[in-house]
Design a protein around this motif. Structure first.
Motif, PDB file in Angstrom:
ATOM      1  N   ASP A  44       0.830  -1.213   0.000  1.00  0.00           N
ATOM      2  CA  ASP A  44       0.000   0.000   0.000  1.00  0.00           C
ATOM      3  C   ASP A  44       0.860   1.257   0.000  1.00  0.00           C
ATOM      4  O   ASP A  44       0.612   2.208  -0.746  1.00  0.00           O
ATOM      5  N   VAL A  45       1.886   1.255   0.857  1.00  0.00           N
ATOM      6  CA  VAL A  45       2.752   2.432   0.969  1.00  0.00           C
ATOM      7  C   VAL A  45       3.475   2.672  -0.359  1.00  0.00           C
ATOM      8  O   VAL A  45       3.578   3.806  -0.841  1.00  0.00           O
ATOM      9  N   ALA A  46       3.933   1.579  -0.981  1.00  0.00           N
ATOM     10  CA  ALA A  46       4.627   1.729  -2.270  1.00  0.00           C
ATOM     11  C   ALA A  46       3.668   2.342  -3.302  1.00  0.00           C
ATOM     12  O   ALA A  46       4.051   3.245  -4.055  1.00  0.00           O
ATOM     13  N   GLU A  47       2.419   1.868  -3.334  1.00  0.00           N
ATOM     14  CA  GLU A  47       1.454   2.422  -4.303  1.00  0.00           C
ATOM     15  C   GLU A  47       1.199   3.906  -4.011  1.00  0.00           C
ATOM     16  O   GLU A  47       1.113   4.726  -4.915  1.00  0.00           O
ATOM     17  N   TYR A  48       1.110   4.233  -2.738  1.00  0.00           N
ATOM     18  CA  TYR A  48       0.883   5.619  -2.321  1.00  0.00           C
ATOM     19  C   TYR A  48       2.045   6.516  -2.793  1.00  0.00           C
ATOM     20  O   TYR A  48       1.828   7.625  -3.270  1.00  0.00           O
ATOM     21  N   LEU A  49       3.264   5.984  -2.699  1.00  0.00           N
ATOM     22  CA  LEU A  49       4.441   6.807  -3.009  1.00  0.00           C
ATOM     23  C   LEU A  49       4.720   6.955  -4.503  1.00  0.00           C
ATOM     24  O   LEU A  49       5.299   7.949  -4.922  1.00  0.00           O
ATOM     25  N   VAL A  50       4.320   5.974  -5.303  1.00  0.00           N
ATOM     26  CA  VAL A  50       4.625   6.090  -6.742  1.00  0.00           C
ATOM     27  C   VAL A  50       3.563   6.897  -7.500  1.00  0.00           C
ATOM     28  O   VAL A  50       3.787   7.312  -8.628  1.00  0.00           O
ATOM     29  N   HIS A  51       2.398   7.067  -6.876  1.00  0.00           N
ATOM     30  CA  HIS A  51       1.345   7.848  -7.532  1.00  0.00           C
ATOM     31  C   HIS A  51       1.389   9.298  -7.076  1.00  0.00           C
ATOM     32  O   HIS A  51       1.686   9.563  -5.927  1.00  0.00           O
ATOM     33  N   GLU A  52       1.043  10.183  -7.985  1.00  0.00           N
ATOM     34  CA  GLU A  52       0.879  11.580  -7.591  1.00  0.00           C
ATOM     35  C   GLU A  52      -0.281  12.132  -8.414  1.00  0.00           C
ATOM     36  O   GLU A  52      -0.501  11.697  -9.544  1.00  0.00           O
ATOM     37  N   GLY A  53      -1.012  13.057  -7.854  1.00  0.00           N
ATOM     38  CA  GLY A  53      -2.141  13.637  -8.600  1.00  0.00           C
ATOM     39  C   GLY A  53      -3.349  12.723  -8.534  1.00  0.00           C
ATOM     40  O   GLY A  53      -3.507  11.931  -7.605  1.00  0.00           O
ATOM     41  N   THR A  54      -4.197  12.817  -9.588  1.00  0.00           N
ATOM     42  CA  THR A  54      -5.462  12.081  -9.586  1.00  0.00           C
ATOM     43  C   THR A  54      -5.228  10.575  -9.585  1.00  0.00           C
ATOM     44  O   THR A  54      -4.385  10.066 -10.325  1.00  0.00           O
ATOM     45  N   SER A  55      -5.992   9.884  -8.759  1.00  0.00           N
ATOM     46  CA  SER A  55      -5.931   8.427  -8.768  1.00  0.00           C
ATOM     47  C   SER A  55      -6.624   7.919 -10.022  1.00  0.00           C
ATOM     48  O   SER A  55      -7.719   8.370 -10.356  1.00  0.00           O
ATOM     49  N   PRO A  56      -6.033   6.974 -10.743  1.00  0.00           N
ATOM     50  CA  PRO A  56      -6.688   6.433 -11.949  1.00  0.00           C
ATOM     51  C   PRO A  56      -8.085   5.880 -11.652  1.00  0.00           C
ATOM     52  O   PRO A  56      -8.946   5.857 -12.531  1.00  0.00           O
ATOM     53  N   THR A  57      -8.308   5.439 -10.427  1.00  0.00           N
ATOM     54  CA  THR A  57      -9.630   4.917 -10.061  1.00  0.00           C
ATOM     55  C   THR A  57     -10.703   6.008 -10.149  1.00  0.00           C
ATOM     56  O   THR A  57     -11.878   5.726 -10.339  1.00  0.00           O
ATOM     57  N   GLU A  58     -10.265   7.249 -10.026  1.00  0.00           N
ATOM     58  CA  GLU A  58     -11.202   8.378 -10.061  1.00  0.00           C
ATOM     59  C   GLU A  58     -11.263   9.022 -11.441  1.00  0.00           C
ATOM     60  O   GLU A  58     -11.948  10.021 -11.629  1.00  0.00           O
ATOM     61  N   ASP A  59     -10.466   8.495 -12.366  1.00  0.00           N
ATOM     62  CA  ASP A  59     -10.405   9.085 -13.700  1.00  0.00           C
ATOM     63  C   ASP A  59     -10.373   7.936 -14.717  1.00  0.00           C
ATOM     64  O   ASP A  59      -9.321   7.347 -14.990  1.00  0.00           O
ATOM     65  N   ALA A  60     -11.553   7.604 -15.262  1.00  0.00           N
ATOM     66  CA  ALA A  60     -11.695   6.391 -16.073  1.00  0.00           C
ATOM     67  C   ALA A  60     -10.755   6.389 -17.285  1.00  0.00           C
ATOM     68  O   ALA A  60     -10.192   5.344 -17.635  1.00  0.00           O
ATOM     69  N   ALA A  61     -10.557   7.550 -17.919  1.00  0.00           N
ATOM     70  CA  ALA A  61      -9.702   7.591 -19.113  1.00  0.00           C
ATOM     71  C   ALA A  61      -8.252   7.281 -18.723  1.00  0.00           C
ATOM     72  O   ALA A  61      -7.551   6.523 -19.413  1.00  0.00           O
TER      73      ALA A  61
END
Ligand code: NAP
Ligand code: SF4
Length: 672
Positions: free
Chosen positions: A509-526
């Motif tokens: 979970d922490v690794a996923e949190y750290l590599v993502h920035e900005g909008t979560s793809p789950t919240e942006d279908a495109a």
């Protein structure tokens, strides 16, 4: 005036009218194989009482070779028909309607006898299927038609013929598996012959006034899948062959693209169903990641489908429709699409249940009757275990006081909801807030509960959770070392190069949190479609983008480590672990197993692998080395001679998850 005019509108099928546009989709519960038919009947009748328009059972095998696993349930004998009668009678007495799914697994059947169009093994099965000859194909069709006739005899209102998710009928449709050159393979028409013939024969066998749902694969998500033209052509033929409703499916089981996991955007595939609308005149159903009446209503209002199928949401809350109709959507226990107690159980041979609702499939075993003697109860800790105990106890009539030293309820769920792809935890916490307020629970937040405060209660429940384990690595007190709690609560600045110590659920979970920035793809279908390489099936066969997955660049350079010499992430959820591993791999996360930790210096983390020392150069080390029970209060109560029930992580921290915590809290409170 209802908030859900589309969802709650009746649906006229000609010979019968469904009361609303909600289908409870097929789920394998494992109940039928246990042979306790009262329990099976109660599972479905509970949901019928909750107002769902039509339910579909778990897949029933039409014959031994087509069963998902050896011994899979089906309507084979007069006794089977009598047993299923118990279910249909109970559902009808509750005012519901139920269709039986006929599931021929083809090469997905777990057994040496499995059959398919050609002898092409699936990557997710160890068995090479036997290629059927002409007589073999006729036998499969006849067995499916017989199953439909028997379903009618058993009192079902209809059947659903499973033609998607890469099962038997779907296998004939694609050259990927169907290499035949006879009248069942080669041209599109030949490949489509089997499903069309099956629907015709099922209609003949079951009669006209019988619901016949065909589940069609809209987007196979495998190489050489169907083109969308072929899908539309098949849909028309299936309608002509006698189907009353088209249910839709997305992706084969062997597809390497998630279709129902929590990180899939809500209603993330409804746009594909919309493409079929107008091509047939029978009702079309959409599904996948629809879990609130609001989302379901929107999908229908936008013309994506005539009806909505939800499956797991009916494990989480059997009263989904009744609550929506009563204007109490906030009280619907949300399915968070975690798979932890449903699909993960199915694939481990365990009975299905639900993380959020331990009563699912346990309707006759786990009951919450009104308390005979009303007691005053203190629950300390408003994490999953404490919340579950408090709600069940209050529901039974006990007077409950719930303490937490934090300013908000939720405990570790508050960390989970910070992870990109785990946004559903927001909804779960909101539901707990609603239910705590509604349940008349005396909520005391922001203050540590002490022994003195607890002496006067009839029962004390300690659900104080866990504390992070100290891995004891030399140099871990330095400023470049952080604990996961500070990281996930956004309280600490994390550098660009990070080493994560511990590759369990939280390390991932922490690794996923750290590599993502900005909008979560789950919240942006495109964004999500780009990340996984999904495209319009009109542009590319099967909906697979020719350019493949194109994830956003990682926000940080992360190395995830563990001491065990096994593949990191091996112990994550059975049906979701691969998604977490694939997500991190796509972000370039380096995963190292079999390490020992030597020391932390300003340069980074020194480890040894195979006896050789090496530096994982990084700016920050994050400790995710597991957890220990937080038993301080439990010990102090024991010293003071106050008896207490200890549950959740405070009881056993090893392999703790919200599923066990919620289940333990509910079972304790059911017996107080
Ligand atoms: P965990 O899953 O038990 O993982 C702990 C990690 O720390 C392991 O990788 C372990 O690997 C390492 N570790 C253990 N002792 C250590 C030590 N003394 N020094 C260094 N490393 C050590 O625990 P967690 O990650 O804290 O997660 C807690 C629970 O929350 C889990 O049981 C999990 O089920 C649940 N959770 C689930 C999810 C999910 O997606 N389902 C997500 C988050 C949390 P080695 O011993 O091999 O080094
Ligand atoms: Fe939904 Fe998780 Fe419950 Fe399954 S276990 S029904 S995915 S909340």
């Amino acid at each position: 005036m209802t908030h859900y005019p589309h969802l709650l509108a009746p649906l006229d099928l000609g010979f019968t009218t469904l009361p609303n546009r909600v289908l409870m989709g097929s789920m394998h519960t494992g109940l039928e194989e246990r042979g306790d038919w009262n329990r099976v009947a109660e599972f479905y009748a509970t949901r019928a009482r909750g107002g769902v328009g039509l339910m579909v059972t778990g897949g029933m095998a039409p014959n031994a070779e087509g069963g998902v696993f050896p011994g899979a349930a089906g309507l084979f004998t007069p006794e089977d028909i009598r047993n299923h009668r118990v279910v249909t009678d109970r559902v009808h007495a509750a005012g519901g309607r139920i269709a039986m799914q006929i599931l021929h697994a083809g090469r997905y059947a777990y057994g040496k006898e499995c059959v398919s169009a050609s002898a092409v093994k699936s990557p997710i099965s160890p068995f090479v299927p036997r290629e059927l000859d002409e007589a073999g194909i006729e036998k499969q069709i006849a067995d499916i038609a017989t199953a439909a006739a028997r379903a009618r005899e058993a009192g079902y209102d209809g059947v659903e013929v499973m033609g998607s998710e890469g099962y038997f009928l779907n296998q004939f449709l694609v050259s990927h598996v169907n290499r035949r050159e006879d009248r069942w393979g080669g041209s599109v028409e030949n490949r489509q012959r089997l499903p069309v013939e099956v629907v015709k024969r099922v209609r003949e066998a079951a009669g006209r006034d019988f619901i016949l749902i065909y589940r069609i694969s809209l987007m196979d998500l495998v190489p050489d899948g169907q083109s969308f033209d072929e899908v539309v052509q098949l849909a028309g033929k299936i309608e002509s062959a006698g189907a009353s409703i088209l249910n839709t499916g997305i992706g084969w089981h062997e597809a390497r693209i998630p279709t129902i996991a929590t990180s899939v955007p809500r209603a993330g595939f409804a746009w594909v169903t919309k493409k079929l609308m107008g091509h047939v005149s029978i009702p079309v159903i959409t599904s996948n990641r629809i879990n609130t009446p609001g989302v379901a209503e929107q999908v229908l209002a936008e013309g994506c489908a005539d009806m909505v199928s939800m499956a797991r949401p009916f494990l989480a809350d059997p009263d989904f429709v009744a609550k929506a109709a009563a204007g109490k959507a906030g009280e619907i226990a949300p399915c968070i699409a975690c798979n932890q107690a449903c699909l993960d159980h199915t694939f481990s041979g365990k009975l299905t249940s639900c993380l959020v609702n331990p009563r699912a499939c346990n309707e006759t075993e786990l009951t919450y009757p009104p308390a005979k003697v009303v007691k005053s109860l203190a629950v300390v800790g408003a994490g999953p275990a404490g919340l579950s105990a408090a709600l069940v106890a209050a529901g039974r009539g006990h007077k409950v006081t719930l303490f937490d030293r934090d300013e908000r309820i939720g405990g570790q769920l508050n960390m989970a909801r910070e992870i990109p792809g785990k946004e559903e935890f927001h909804g779960l916490i909101s539901w707990y807030e609603t239910m705590v307020a509604r349940g008349g629970i005396d909520l005391r937040l922001g203050r540590e509960a002490t022994v003195d405060m607890l002496g006067g209660f009839d029962e004390v429940i300690v659900a104080t959770g866990v504390a992070p384990r100290d891995p004891g690595i030399a140099g871990e007190d330095a400023p470049n070392v952080l604990g996961y709690i500070d990281v996930l609560r956004g309280k600490a600045a994390v550098g660009k190069r990070v080493a994560v110590v511990g590759a369990g659920g939280i390390g991932f979970d922490v690794a996923e949190y750290l590599v993502h920035e900005g909008t979560s793809p789950t919240e942006d279908a495109a964004l999500w479609r780009r990340e996984w390489g999904v495209t319009d099936p009109e542009q590319a066969r099967g909906g697979l983008a020719p350019e493949g997955p194109r994830p956003e660049a990682p926000a940080r350079e992360v190395t995830l480590l563990q001491r065990k010499a096994e593949k990191p992430g091996k112990r994550l959820g059975k049906t979701t672990g691969w998604i977490h591993r694939a997500t991190l791999q796509a972000k370039g996360v380096k995963m190292l197993g079999g390490v020992s930790y030597e020391r932390i210096t300003p340069e980074g983390l020194w480890i040894a692998r195979d006896g050789v020392a090496e530096l994982v150069a990084c700016d920050t080390v994050v400790l995710c080395a597991g957890q220990e029970p937080a038993r301080g209060l439990a010990d102090r109560l024991a010293t003071a001679g106050i008896a207490a029930h200890v549950i959740g992580g405070a009881d056993v921290a090893a392999e703790l998850d919200a599923k066990r915590a919620i289940d333990q809290g509910a079972r304790l409170a059911a017996g107080l």
